[in-house]
Design a protein around this motif. Structure first.
Motif, PDB file in Angstrom:
ATOM      1  N   MET A   1       1.408   6.062  -7.176  1.00  0.00           N
ATOM      2  CA  MET A   1       0.136   6.474  -7.762  1.00  0.00           C
ATOM      3  C   MET A   1      -0.339   7.832  -7.274  1.00  0.00           C
TER       4      MET A   1
ATOM      5  N   ALA B   1       2.659  -5.323  -5.521  1.00  0.00           N
ATOM      6  CA  ALA B   1       1.623  -4.339  -5.832  1.00  0.00           C
ATOM      7  C   ALA B   1       1.745  -3.828  -7.251  1.00  0.00           C
ATOM      8  N   HIS B   2       2.982  -3.683  -7.722  1.00  0.00           N
ATOM      9  CA  HIS B   2       3.184  -3.133  -9.064  1.00  0.00           C
ATOM     10  C   HIS B   2       3.309  -4.210 -10.134  1.00  0.00           C
TER      11      HIS B   2
ATOM     12  N   ALA C   1       2.448   1.830  -3.277  1.00  0.00           N
ATOM     13  CA  ALA C   1       1.436   2.230  -4.257  1.00  0.00           C
ATOM     14  C   ALA C   1       1.043   3.694  -4.064  1.00  0.00           C
TER      15      ALA C   1
ATOM     16  N   ILE D   1      -3.294   0.112  -9.861  1.00  0.00           N
ATOM     17  CA  ILE D   1      -1.867   0.416  -9.887  1.00  0.00           C
ATOM     18  C   ILE D   1      -1.268   0.109 -11.253  1.00  0.00           C
TER      19      ILE D   1
ATOM     20  N   TYR E   1       0.816  -1.217   0.000  1.00  0.00           N
ATOM     21  CA  TYR E   1       0.000   0.000   0.000  1.00  0.00           C
ATOM     22  C   TYR E   1       0.846   1.262   0.000  1.00  0.00           C
TER      23      TYR E   1
END
Lengths: 312, 291, 259
Positions: free
Chosen positions: A81, A218-219, A77, A146, A74
């Motif tokens: 982002m 996450a990515h 991100a 993402i 998180y």
């Protein structure tokens, strides 16, 4: 000096492996599907090795590792982002915040032992997940969309650094201090080891790299949701470490690779996969509770190193 | 008078937690194992009750008894097949095995009937009774009644029967109990049988009260029941009852205050506070490692 | 005498719940002494050890070591100040090699930090090399260097006892507490062990406090003896004084007779 030779030899081997795979990707031999499995494999290795330092080395039974992975995912991100920061910086931010979370969770809970610690870490991980679930800034239950920024190079670097740091830590007086806590906490204390300090250090290092894994995870997909980081994820990571052999770094790496491949092949049969998975788990625990390698390392089987302690 | 209604809701939820927590606490007390599969026995109980009512047209009480009996048998099978070999294993091996058994049960159920939820048939008439201006459903009262009866029964078994005495002896010192001629294996099996039967009962009650059951329904209540057991002091039977009730009421209050999304966190916050402040729980005893 | 004073316990006692396990113990150890602590089973000898080493915090009294009050310190802090110990029921790091067992205790004097080790800086290699060298020296004293790569759990019993002492010594203590070091050994092994203890005492300028059941041994090697019974000191003095002390004879009556 012999040990140093082994060390540089393994480093060289890793770099050659990286280059070969990179060439195969550039040459189009490995398509997106295989790349994605490779990256997933790297993420799982990082998670396994980062939990290995907590459970395998220090003997602290943490079953909430996915919580720290979530923090890394998180926060990295948010960095890319929301704040538009470059990906490497985002990985570092995710890792540092995860390490801080580890510190915050570790200081009170590491006073607990065994089952109680396990349950407390599980509870903390759930709390972390529920917090993300309730914060609208990161999308709540719907999750966060993402951009895909992870690639083989980042994933490989992540694994390389994780293993390097944790192996070097283990092979020092600090690592021995941690192992002595695993072996006998009272005796370690009596020999002058500051047990609380080393437990927290191991926990923080482990959380840091779980954060790195989370950031790359996450990515790698297009979305992260709080449900991804539930205790089933924590159990997955735990299974790598335990099946590989508690106390064996190479064992947890091998288990992570093996189980990622098995999962990928069985992904068309999710129920069968989980049944096989759980049966294997039970059978291994009943008939070989020390896991694949026990506390030994794969290198000791090939007689690279001279002894069977926790060496890489 | 809304608070009274909430209190009754909380107690109903809490008594379900308490029934599950009893199994946890008894098993932990006797073999020091967090039986993660216990929540899944609860789920199996709910499904057995469901099939008994929906397919075989049985009433609530026959369904409850069938679920309890079958769950007792399942509990003993789990113990004999998976846990018995682990008596002298490390704690981590035992815990991982328990997690494995839990995953196995969940996924086997999913394999055979899919992951879709099932709606529980209405077996108990649901009238609203007005007490002190609060609307309390007759179901709540029924649930409470059943729970109380089961708990009294359990107290009777543990304190007045031979097997209960054996259970207490084994949990105190298995080796000494064995030397005194107690069959430790059978006693442990009996503990699993009783604990699982209670979880099965909780499953049926849960189904009737909340009407929606699915193969993963046992996971979260299972964990929370464990929290309840820790809260009350693990190994303590009155502790599990009190812990369950407290947890149920706290969760209901958190929901009623408008923080329903945080409801699950409440249980874990309580867990962590109790572990840090008083790890032995409300009724637990402090133990110290001998050097 | 005060200039020589290393450890002093004044009215030290501990209570577990309502039970007074040890009460009003007064003890003093001078530098270089070899002192025995004896008493029947359950007299509170190990509990006293545990208080001196910080495992238990005394509920009454003051313990002073080397001029510092050590009540309430954690075991590792007490060890860093210079008190090291062995355990009655051997507590080695079973899955570590013999050498690593000693290295763990040798940890205290090393300087290289976590980052030095992670980054493989020269200070890490220098520090580790020094630890290795010193640890092997300690093993040599105890004749354990030939087993250095063996897992501790694979050593024979007598060797495990020796390794525990080697490990305690590697923490570089001023005061060494030995909890029944000869337990389970045959007379020959016991004799060798005692010569070894005498040797390390001289070599490392140690003060030693010894819990022991074997009366011959205690009477033979200790300069002074403290006798505990039912959690209280009932006598202290030279072996001759202890031998003829009626309280001691009474406490041991029915156990082995003091010769």
């Amino acid at each position: 000096m012999k040990k140093s030779k082994v060390f540089w030899g393994l480093c060289l081997l890793a770099i050659i492996f990286y280059a070969v795979v990179q060439v195969m990707i550039s040459g189009g031999i490995l398509d997106m599907y295989y790349q994605s499995i490779l990256i997933q494999m790297c993420i799982n290795i990082m998670l396994a090795v980062s939990l290995h330092i907590i459970i395998g080395i220090t003997g602290q039974f943490s079953i909430g590792h996915a919580g720290f992975m979530a923090v890394g995912a998180y926060f990295s991100a948010i960095a890319t982002m929301k704040l538009g920061l470059p990906f490497p910086v985002a990985i570092l931010i995710g890792a540092i915040v995860a390490a801080l979370a580890g510190l915050l969770v570790g200081i009170p809970s590491l006073r607990l032992k065994g089952d109680y610690l396990a349950i407390a870490t599980l509870g903390f991980a759930e709390i972390i997940r529920i917090i993300f679930l309730n914060v609208d800034y990161v999308g709540g239950a719907a999750g966060m969309v993402i951009t895909n920024l992870s690639n083989w190079t980042y994933a490989f670097m992540g694994v390389f650094v994780t293993i390097l740091v944790i192996a070097n830590f283990t092979n020092s007086r600090h690592g021995r201090g941690c192992i002595s806590i695993r072996e006998d906490e009272i005796a370690a204390d009596a020999m002058g080891i500051n047990t609380t300090y080393y437990k927290v250090v191991a926990f923080t290092i482990g959380s840091f790299f779980a954060g790195v894994a989370g950031a790359i995870y996450a990515h790698n997909f297009f979305i992260i949701q709080p449900t991804t980081f539930g205790f089933l994820k924590s159990f997955d990571i735990l299974i790598y470490v335990v099946l590989g052999g508690l106390g064996s770094l190479s064992g947890s790496v091998i288990a992570a690779i093996f189980l990622t491949v098995v999962s990928a092949y069985l992904s068309g049969y999710p129920e069968e996969r989980m049944i096989i998975y759980s049966l294997v788990l039970i059978i291994v625990m009943l008939y070989r509770p020390t896991g694949l390698l026990g506390t030994k390392e794969i290198t000791s089987l090939f007689k690279f190193g001279k002894r069977g302690g926790s060496k890489v | 008078m809304e608070w009274l209604q909430q209190l009754v809701n909380g107690i109903s939820l809490g008594s379900i937690y308490a029934l599950i927590a009893l199994g946890y606490t008894m098993v932990y007390g006797i073999i020091k194992l967090i039986n993660f599969a216990h929540g899944d026995v609860f789920m199996l109980g709910a499904f057995i009750g469901f099939y008994a009512i929906a397919r075989w047209d049985l009433g609530f009480f026959p369904a409850l008894i069938i679920a309890m009996l079958l769950c007792a048998i399942i509990g003993v099978i789990i113990e004999r097949v998976a846990y018995k070999r682990l008596r002298n294993a490390t704690r981590i091996a035992a815990l991982i095995t328990a997690i494995g058994v839990s995953l196995l049960i969940e996924n086997t159920v999913i394999y055979f009937r899919g992951a879709s939820p099932e709606a529980y048939p209405e077996v108990l008439s649901n009238k609203s009774i007005s007490i002190f201006g609060a609307n309390i459903s007759s179901q709540s009262i029924m649930i409470l009644g059943v729970t109380i009866v089961l708990m009294i029964l359990l107290q009777f078994i543990v304190h007045k029967t031979k097997i209960g005495k054996a259970m207490r002896a084994v949990s105190h010192d298995p080796d000494a109990a064995r030397l005194m001629g107690i069959n430790v294996d059978n006693t442990i099996s009996a503990t699993f049988a009783i604990g699982s039967a209670l979880a099965g009962a909780a499953g049926v009650i849960f189904g009737v009260y909340y009407t929606r059951i699915d193969p993963l329904m046992g996971v979260l209540p299972g964990l929370k029941a464990f929290v309840a057991a820790v809260l009350g002091g693990i190994g303590s039977i009155p502790g599990a009852m009190v812990g369950g009730l407290v947890l149920g009421v706290v969760e209901t209050v958190v929901s009623a205050l408008g923080y329903s999304l945080w409801r699950d966190a409440a249980a874990f916050v309580i867990l962590i506070l109790i572990l840090i402040l008083k790890p032995s729980g409300i009724f637990g005893k402090n133990t110290r490692e001998k050097v | 005498m005060t200039a020589n004073l290393l450890l002093e316990a004044e009215n030290v006692g501990i209570q577990f719940g309502g039970l007074k396990a040890v009460q009003s113990v007064n003890m003093h150890l001078n530098k270089g002494e070899l002192i025995g602590l004896i008493g029947p089973n359950g007299a509170g000898k190990t509990t006293t050890f545990n208080m001196l080493t910080g495992v238990y915090e005394p509920t009454e009294g003051i313990i002073t070591f080397d001029g510092k009050k050590i009540n309430g310190l954690k075991p590792y802090q007490v060890t860093k100040l210079g008190i090291s110990r062995t355990f009655q029921n051997i507590r080695l790091f079973k899955d570590l090699s013999v050498l690593d067992n000693v290295k763990v205790a040798n940890h205290n004097k090393a300087k290289h930090g976590i980052f030095a080790s992670i980054l493989r800086l020269p200070s890490h290699f220098a520090g580790e090399a020094k630890m290795e060298e010193e640890s092997i020296e300690f093993l040599k004293i105890f004749g354990l260097d030939i087993y250095k790569d063996e897992m501790a759990k694979n050593l024979p019993y007598g060797m495990q006892r020796r390794l525990e002492i080697a490990r305690a010594l590697a923490a570089k203590p001023k005061l060494l507490l030995l909890d029944e070091p000869a337990a389970g050994m045959n007379p020959q092994e016991t004799h060798d062990l005692m010569e070894l203890i005498a040797f390390i005492r001289k070599e490392f300028d140690l003060t030693i406090l010894l819990i022991e059941h074997d009366m011959h041994l205690v009477m033979g090697v200790c300069e002074r003896i403290y006798v505990l019974d039912h959690g209280q000191l009932i006598a202290d003095g030279t072996p001759q004084e202890i031998r003829s002390n009626p309280k001691v004879i009474e406490a041991y009556l029915g156990e082995e007779v003091v010769e």
